[in-house]
Design a protein around this motif. Structure first.
Motif, PDB file in Angstrom:
ATOM      1  N   MET A   1      25.822  53.063  40.043  1.00  0.00           N
ATOM      2  CA  MET A   1      27.060  53.284  40.793  1.00  0.00           C
ATOM      3  C   MET A   1      28.153  52.369  40.269  1.00  0.00           C
ATOM      4  SD  MET A   1      27.809  52.832  44.879  1.00  0.00           S
ATOM      5  CE  MET A   1      27.776  51.042  44.785  1.00  0.00           C
ATOM      6  N   ALA A   2      29.317  52.922  40.011  1.00  0.00           N
ATOM      7  CA  ALA A   2      30.438  52.125  39.528  1.00  0.00           C
ATOM      8  C   ALA A   2      30.987  51.268  40.669  1.00  0.00           C
ATOM      9  CB  ALA A   2      31.530  53.031  38.973  1.00  0.00           C
ATOM     10  N   LEU A   3      31.181  49.990  40.400  1.00  0.00           N
ATOM     11  CA  LEU A   3      31.729  49.063  41.384  1.00  0.00           C
ATOM     12  C   LEU A   3      33.200  48.798  41.114  1.00  0.00           C
ATOM     13  CD1 LEU A   3      28.902  46.353  41.543  1.00  0.00           C
ATOM     14  CD2 LEU A   3      29.222  48.313  43.058  1.00  0.00           C
ATOM     15  N   ARG A   4      33.937  48.522  42.178  1.00  0.00           N
ATOM     16  CA  ARG A   4      35.320  48.046  42.053  1.00  0.00           C
ATOM     17  C   ARG A   4      35.262  46.527  42.047  1.00  0.00           C
ATOM     18  NH1 ARG A   4      37.168  51.156  47.307  1.00  0.00           N
ATOM     19  NH2 ARG A   4      35.148  50.219  47.820  1.00  0.00           N
ATOM     20  N   ILE A   5      35.642  45.925  40.926  1.00  0.00           N
ATOM     21  CA  ILE A   5      35.477  44.484  40.719  1.00  0.00           C
ATOM     22  C   ILE A   5      36.825  43.853  40.424  1.00  0.00           C
ATOM     23  CG2 ILE A   5      34.349  42.702  39.344  1.00  0.00           C
ATOM     24  CD1 ILE A   5      32.205  44.733  38.608  1.00  0.00           C
ATOM     25  N   GLY A   6      37.149  42.788  41.159  1.00  0.00           N
ATOM     26  CA  GLY A   6      38.344  41.997  40.891  1.00  0.00           C
ATOM     27  C   GLY A   6      37.947  40.673  40.259  1.00  0.00           C
ATOM     28  N   ILE A   7      38.708  40.236  39.254  1.00  0.00           N
ATOM     29  CA  ILE A   7      38.398  38.987  38.558  1.00  0.00           C
ATOM     30  C   ILE A   7      39.584  38.036  38.648  1.00  0.00           C
ATOM     31  CG2 ILE A   7      37.775  37.910  36.376  1.00  0.00           C
ATOM     32  CD1 ILE A   7      36.441  40.403  35.492  1.00  0.00           C
ATOM     33  N   PHE A   8      39.356  36.865  39.227  1.00  0.00           N
ATOM     34  CA  PHE A   8      40.333  35.788  39.189  1.00  0.00           C
ATOM     35  C   PHE A   8      40.158  35.028  37.875  1.00  0.00           C
ATOM     36  CE2 PHE A   8      39.458  36.017  43.875  1.00  0.00           C
ATOM     37  CZ  PHE A   8      40.690  36.538  44.241  1.00  0.00           C
ATOM     38  N   GLY A   9      41.230  34.939  37.092  1.00  0.00           N
ATOM     39  CA  GLY A   9      41.175  34.226  35.819  1.00  0.00           C
ATOM     40  C   GLY A   9      41.108  35.189  34.653  1.00  0.00           C
ATOM     41  N   GLN A  10      42.075  35.083  33.761  1.00  0.00           N
ATOM     42  CA  GLN A  10      42.125  35.962  32.596  1.00  0.00           C
ATOM     43  C   GLN A  10      42.203  35.149  31.310  1.00  0.00           C
ATOM     44  OE1 GLN A  10      41.925  39.568  32.665  1.00  0.00           O
ATOM     45  NE2 GLN A  10      41.117  38.899  34.644  1.00  0.00           N
ATOM     46  N   GLY A  11      41.496  34.012  31.306  1.00  0.00           N
ATOM     47  CA  GLY A  11      41.315  33.271  30.075  1.00  0.00           C
ATOM     48  C   GLY A  11      40.241  33.935  29.235  1.00  0.00           C
ATOM     49  N   ALA A  12      39.716  33.208  28.251  1.00  0.00           N
ATOM     50  CA  ALA A  12      38.725  33.802  27.346  1.00  0.00           C
ATOM     51  C   ALA A  12      37.508  34.319  28.101  1.00  0.00           C
ATOM     52  CB  ALA A  12      38.311  32.775  26.296  1.00  0.00           C
ATOM     53  N   TRP A  13      37.013  33.546  29.057  1.00  0.00           N
ATOM     54  CA  TRP A  13      35.814  33.932  29.793  1.00  0.00           C
ATOM     55  C   TRP A  13      36.108  35.103  30.728  1.00  0.00           C
ATOM     56  CZ3 TRP A  13      31.261  35.071  29.871  1.00  0.00           C
ATOM     57  CH2 TRP A  13      30.329  34.834  30.870  1.00  0.00           C
ATOM     58  N   GLY A  14      37.223  35.035  31.434  1.00  0.00           N
ATOM     59  CA  GLY A  14      37.573  36.129  32.330  1.00  0.00           C
ATOM     60  C   GLY A  14      37.796  37.438  31.590  1.00  0.00           C
ATOM     61  N   ARG A  15      38.451  37.372  30.433  1.00  0.00           N
ATOM     62  CA  ARG A  15      38.685  38.587  29.643  1.00  0.00           C
ATOM     63  C   ARG A  15      37.374  39.173  29.118  1.00  0.00           C
ATOM     64  NH1 ARG A  15      42.778  35.339  27.412  1.00  0.00           N
ATOM     65  NH2 ARG A  15      41.585  35.169  25.446  1.00  0.00           N
ATOM     66  N   SER A  16      36.446  38.294  28.732  1.00  0.00           N
ATOM     67  CA  SER A  16      35.153  38.777  28.242  1.00  0.00           C
ATOM     68  C   SER A  16      34.379  39.496  29.336  1.00  0.00           C
ATOM     69  CB  SER A  16      34.325  37.606  27.699  1.00  0.00           C
ATOM     70  OG  SER A  16      34.923  37.054  26.544  1.00  0.00           O
ATOM     71  N   LEU A  17      34.359  38.896  30.538  1.00  0.00           N
ATOM     72  CA  LEU A  17      33.679  39.539  31.655  1.00  0.00           C
ATOM     73  C   LEU A  17      34.335  40.871  31.994  1.00  0.00           C
ATOM     74  CD1 LEU A  17      33.147  36.407  33.918  1.00  0.00           C
ATOM     75  CD2 LEU A  17      31.357  37.714  32.753  1.00  0.00           C
ATOM     76  N   HIS A  18      35.648  40.896  31.957  1.00  0.00           N
ATOM     77  CA  HIS A  18      36.386  42.131  32.214  1.00  0.00           C
ATOM     78  C   HIS A  18      35.931  43.225  31.250  1.00  0.00           C
ATOM     79  CE1 HIS A  18      40.274  43.953  33.793  1.00  0.00           C
ATOM     80  NE2 HIS A  18      39.881  44.826  32.879  1.00  0.00           N
ATOM     81  N   GLN A  19      35.845  42.879  29.975  1.00  0.00           N
ATOM     82  CA  GLN A  19      35.467  43.863  28.964  1.00  0.00           C
ATOM     83  C   GLN A  19      34.020  44.332  29.135  1.00  0.00           C
ATOM     84  OE1 GLN A  19      36.462  43.208  24.688  1.00  0.00           O
ATOM     85  NE2 GLN A  19      34.248  43.237  24.367  1.00  0.00           N
ATOM     86  N   VAL A  20      33.105  43.388  29.368  1.00  0.00           N
ATOM     87  CA  VAL A  20      31.685  43.733  29.490  1.00  0.00           C
ATOM     88  C   VAL A  20      31.448  44.682  30.657  1.00  0.00           C
ATOM     89  CG1 VAL A  20      29.410  42.816  30.068  1.00  0.00           C
ATOM     90  CG2 VAL A  20      30.804  41.678  28.335  1.00  0.00           C
ATOM     91  N   PHE A  21      32.030  44.370  31.805  1.00  0.00           N
ATOM     92  CA  PHE A  21      31.771  45.184  32.988  1.00  0.00           C
ATOM     93  C   PHE A  21      32.564  46.491  32.961  1.00  0.00           C
ATOM     94  CE2 PHE A  21      30.654  40.928  34.958  1.00  0.00           C
ATOM     95  CZ  PHE A  21      29.295  41.141  34.831  1.00  0.00           C
ATOM     96  N   ARG A  22      33.724  46.499  32.332  1.00  0.00           N
ATOM     97  CA  ARG A  22      34.465  47.745  32.190  1.00  0.00           C
ATOM     98  C   ARG A  22      33.709  48.714  31.289  1.00  0.00           C
ATOM     99  NH1 ARG A  22      37.589  49.484  28.314  1.00  0.00           N
ATOM    100  NH2 ARG A  22      37.757  47.407  27.373  1.00  0.00           N
TER     101      ARG A  22
END
Length: 305
Positions: A1-22
């Motif tokens: 099931m696709a989740l709606r995920i919000g991420i606080f922080g868009q540095g290197a780590w936040g951007r990586s998590l954003h990409q992996v989960f997207r």
């Protein structure tokens, strides 16, 4: 099931998590202090929140959102560091601001640069809410990121924070050209040092030898992608701590974590000689060569786990 995920922080780590989960099929949205806006706006209609801001930003952010946090909305803390003033981990800061928060910790050998390149990795989801951790393990694991679970968030966070200090020391070792024997000894004793403080503060010993402890230590202390390792190399080259941070141009958690670790160990039985030498280097009280000599001149004793 696709989740709606919000991420606080868009540095290197936040951007990586954003990409992996997207790429795993989830719907992502983010907030960063740099881009501005109200972080509370990100909370609406989310299934899950992640925090990947630097440790210095966690106290203010958690307090700011404390009165607006939706009931039941879980948070995964992805921040690696320690708060010196309050002597707390990142998830403890969130829990302090939002007592009823269902929180988890994500940690492990997950260098952002490798994740950005699509390389595989594994991490651990740690929480006292074991049912929630197991459910999110199933939802968030993918072909690129394999997740394990444990019930020791404190030990997981302490391991993930303290390995940055050992990575600084490993960078100094490499920068001085001390060789594989010296570095192996340093990391082995560093792991034992991490374990002493974790045990003093309530962490479980098994966590130290898992992904958040030994796994993360091996990755961070041996990769050129590690900011903390590069920081140590710069110290060995003769740069001051301020010059080393400027040369890296990004957040380096190891220096502040070393200071916080000594404060958290104060009054307890945990001896932290490597942390002490890293702090001495940062403060300019002695040279890298003097720090190595101080460690080698310590009293001889039996090896303990």
């Amino acid at each position: 099931m696709a989740l709606r995920i919000g991420i606080f922080g868009q540095g290197a780590w936040g951007r990586s998590l954003h990409q992996v989960f997207r790429q795993a099929g989830h719907k992502l949205s983010g907030w960063s202090r740099r881009d501005g806006g109200d972080p509370a706006d990100l909370l609406a209609d989310q299934d899950l929140m992640l925090c990947a801001v630097a440790m210095a930003g966690v106290p203010e952010l958690s307090q700011r959102l404390s009165s607006q946090w939706p009931s039941g909305l879980p948070l995964i803390s992805c921040t690696k560091g320690l708060n010196q003033r309050l002597r707390l981990t990142a998830s403890q800061l969130w829990q302090r601001s939002i007592p009823n928060l269902r929180s988890l910790v994500l940690s492990g050998p997950n260098l952002a640069g490798e994740l950005d390149g699509g390389l595989p990795a594994a991490s651990v989801l740690a929480s006292s809410h074991s049912d929630l951790a197991q459910a999110l393990q199933l939802e968030l694991s993918s072909q690129q990121l394999r997740l394990y679970t444990n019930t020791d968030p404190i030990g997981t966070e302490l391991s993930g924070a303290l390995k940055n200090v050992m990575a600084v020391a490993a960078g100094v070792c490499d920068g001085l050209g001390l060789g594989a024997n010296a570095k192996a000894a340093l990391l082995t004793r560093g792991l034992a040092e991490m374990g002493r403080l974790s045990q003093q503060l309530g962490g479980e010993s098994d966590t130290l030898y898992g992904l958040a402890g030994l796994g993360d230590l091996l990755a961070t202390a041996n990769s050129r992608l590690s900011r903390n390792h590069r920081f140590g190399v710069h110290l060995a080259e003769g740069l001051t701590a301020e010059q080393a941070i400027q040369a890296i141009g990004a957040t380096v958690e190891g220096p502040s974590t070393a200071v916080a670790a000594l404060a958290m160990a104060d009054g307890g039985e945990a001896l932290l000689p490597i942390c002490a030498q890293v702090v001495g280097l940062i403060e300019g009280r002695f040279t890298p060569q003097e720090a190595v000599r101080a460690l080698m001149d310590r009293d001889l004793k039996p090896e303990e786990r």
